[in-house]
Write an enzyme that holds these catalytic residues in place. Sequence first.
Site, mmCIF file in Angstrom:
data_model
loop_
_atom_site.group_PDB
_atom_site.id
_atom_site.type_symbol
_atom_site.label_atom_id
_atom_site.label_comp_id
_atom_site.label_asym_id
_atom_site.label_seq_id
_atom_site.Cartn_x
_atom_site.Cartn_y
_atom_site.Cartn_z
ATOM 1 N N TRP A 147 0.641 5.736 4.283
ATOM 2 C CA TRP A 147 1.961 5.361 3.759
ATOM 3 C C TRP A 147 3.021 6.409 4.044
ATOM 4 O O TRP A 147 4.165 6.069 4.377
ATOM 5 C CB TRP A 147 1.864 5.046 2.263
ATOM 6 C CG TRP A 147 1.012 3.827 2.048
ATOM 7 C CD1 TRP A 147 -0.217 3.790 1.457
ATOM 8 C CD2 TRP A 147 1.281 2.483 2.486
ATOM 9 N NE1 TRP A 147 -0.717 2.506 1.501
ATOM 10 C CE2 TRP A 147 0.176 1.688 2.121
ATOM 11 C CE3 TRP A 147 2.344 1.879 3.164
ATOM 12 C CZ2 TRP A 147 0.103 0.317 2.396
ATOM 13 C CZ3 TRP A 147 2.274 0.513 3.440
ATOM 14 C CH2 TRP A 147 1.171 -0.249 3.058
ATOM 15 N N ASP A 200 7.049 9.046 -3.133
ATOM 16 C CA ASP A 200 6.550 7.673 -3.251
ATOM 17 C C ASP A 200 5.401 7.710 -4.256
ATOM 18 O O ASP A 200 4.332 8.260 -3.975
ATOM 19 C CB ASP A 200 6.061 7.202 -1.871
ATOM 20 C CG ASP A 200 5.347 5.853 -1.927
ATOM 21 O OD1 ASP A 200 5.255 5.254 -3.014
ATOM 22 O OD2 ASP A 200 4.882 5.406 -0.847
ATOM 23 N N LYS A 245 0.951 -2.220 -8.783
ATOM 24 C CA LYS A 245 -0.330 -1.536 -8.990
ATOM 25 C C LYS A 245 -0.482 -1.127 -10.457
ATOM 26 O O LYS A 245 -1.372 -1.597 -11.140
ATOM 27 C CB LYS A 245 -0.435 -0.335 -8.062
ATOM 28 C CG LYS A 245 -0.442 -0.775 -6.591
ATOM 29 C CD LYS A 245 -0.049 0.320 -5.660
ATOM 30 C CE LYS A 245 0.325 -0.162 -4.270
ATOM 31 N NZ LYS A 245 -0.682 -0.938 -3.575
HETATM 32 N N1 PLP Z 1 3.502 3.190 -0.688
HETATM 33 C C1 PLP Z 1 2.244 3.131 -1.159
HETATM 34 C C2 PLP Z 1 1.638 4.385 -1.722
HETATM 35 C C3 PLP Z 1 1.510 1.949 -1.091
HETATM 36 O O1 PLP Z 1 0.256 1.914 -1.550
HETATM 37 C C4 PLP Z 1 2.119 0.797 -0.541
HETATM 38 C C5 PLP Z 1 1.389 -0.475 -0.478
HETATM 39 O O2 PLP Z 1 0.264 -0.635 -0.867
HETATM 40 C C6 PLP Z 1 3.424 0.902 -0.055
HETATM 41 C C7 PLP Z 1 4.096 2.100 -0.164
HETATM 42 C C8 PLP Z 1 4.096 -0.294 0.543
HETATM 43 O O3 PLP Z 1 4.456 -1.172 -0.454
HETATM 44 P P1 PLP Z 1 4.998 -2.638 -0.138
HETATM 45 O O4 PLP Z 1 3.868 -3.437 0.387
HETATM 46 O O5 PLP Z 1 5.480 -3.091 -1.483
HETATM 47 O O6 PLP Z 1 6.098 -2.507 0.840
#
Ligand code: PLP
Length: 379
Positions: free
Chosen positions: A106, A186, A210
């Site tokens: 990510w 994040d 989550k």
């Molecule tokens: N950041 C983290 C730590 C994630 O686990 C995820 C998705 O699982 C994301 C960002 C991306 O999120 P989204 O699918 O809502 O764009």
Amino acid sequence: MEQKSTINFGAGPAKLPQSVLLQAQKELLSYNSLGISVLEMSHRSSDFSKILNKTESLMRELLNIPDNYKVMFLQGGGSGQFSAVPLNLIGLKEDRCADYLVTGTWSAKAAKEAEKYGKVNIVHPKLNSYTSECTILCRLSSRNSRPSSWTLNPSASYVYYCCNETVHGVEYNFIPETNGVVLVSDMSSNFLSRPVDVSKFGLIFAGAQKNVGCAGVTVVIVREDLLGHALKECPIVLDYKVQAESNSLYNTPPCFSIYIMCLVLEWIKNNGGSIAMENLNNQKSSLIYDIINNSDGFYVCPVDQPCRSRMNIPFRLKTEEGDEALEKQFLDGAAKRGMISLKGHRSVGGIRASLYNAVTLEDTEALATYMKEFKKQHM
Ligand code: PLP
């Protein structure tokens, strides 16, 4: 009311507290005796305003958010924030550059997206493996929260990291020291799983699906002085100043997802807040890591101990590369016991148990018991 017999260990969208689902069910057709659902309610109505305001005040209370921070509820998910962060913040300083820590899928995606809008400096030597080399980044005491191998750029507009890498199961147990440079995190997959000192951050974002709700809404907590620096090409719905000034109502917000988040925040509060969540999450993750650590190599977690995630526990059977046939047997056996979504992310394979806030100690004990039995049968 019938209890659910399925235990969901999914990485997200993930398990919601049963009481939240029951309340949403009860209120689905007629919220607050209004005769309409939140799904049908105007986002400009006084009833929705009350939901929005309550969600924000619960969030402020649970995280002790200082008054000079705005809280926004936006669309576009965590991925939308990979773009919104540089679009809003990379122009904070003339050089238009940002420092990124890349500890998994990510943060790698976020860094790649930021490259569209400015210069990106990866702060540390390239990691060949996110799981076994993450210690370089994460094995630090709270007194030394910046390893000598990092090259932070003092003229960076911000430093970015992902607090919990959901795919690889790598979590920071400290807040990086940035020498005054704005820190962005994040926290999508460990948000409200423990207390956090918001004042150390310029910005925190987290998708709700989550730990704090369902898909569709992303929380953004941002320090007020960082508003108003968006690049001119920033889409207006991603412009933090515009959204903050309109109380997340520049356009139609994800009303139902906000309402579900409100119920989850109430549930967290009624269950002891972020400290209680931390205790519970430590207890649950220790239960599973203890089995892995004492399995004589039957269960193998590839992540270095100091940065193992309390939220997402990836493991393989027998070797670091895993035994795919045996892993399939493990997953099939788990499914027969009602334990679902234990398959590892498609990019890494193996098994991953996600133990977010709504996963109970009893759920985790059921998994622990199964792991012990499976090992006995197949060691
Ligand atoms: N950041 C983290 C730590 C994630 O686990 C995820 C998705 O699982 C994301 C960002 C991306 O999120 P989204 O699918 O809502 O764009």
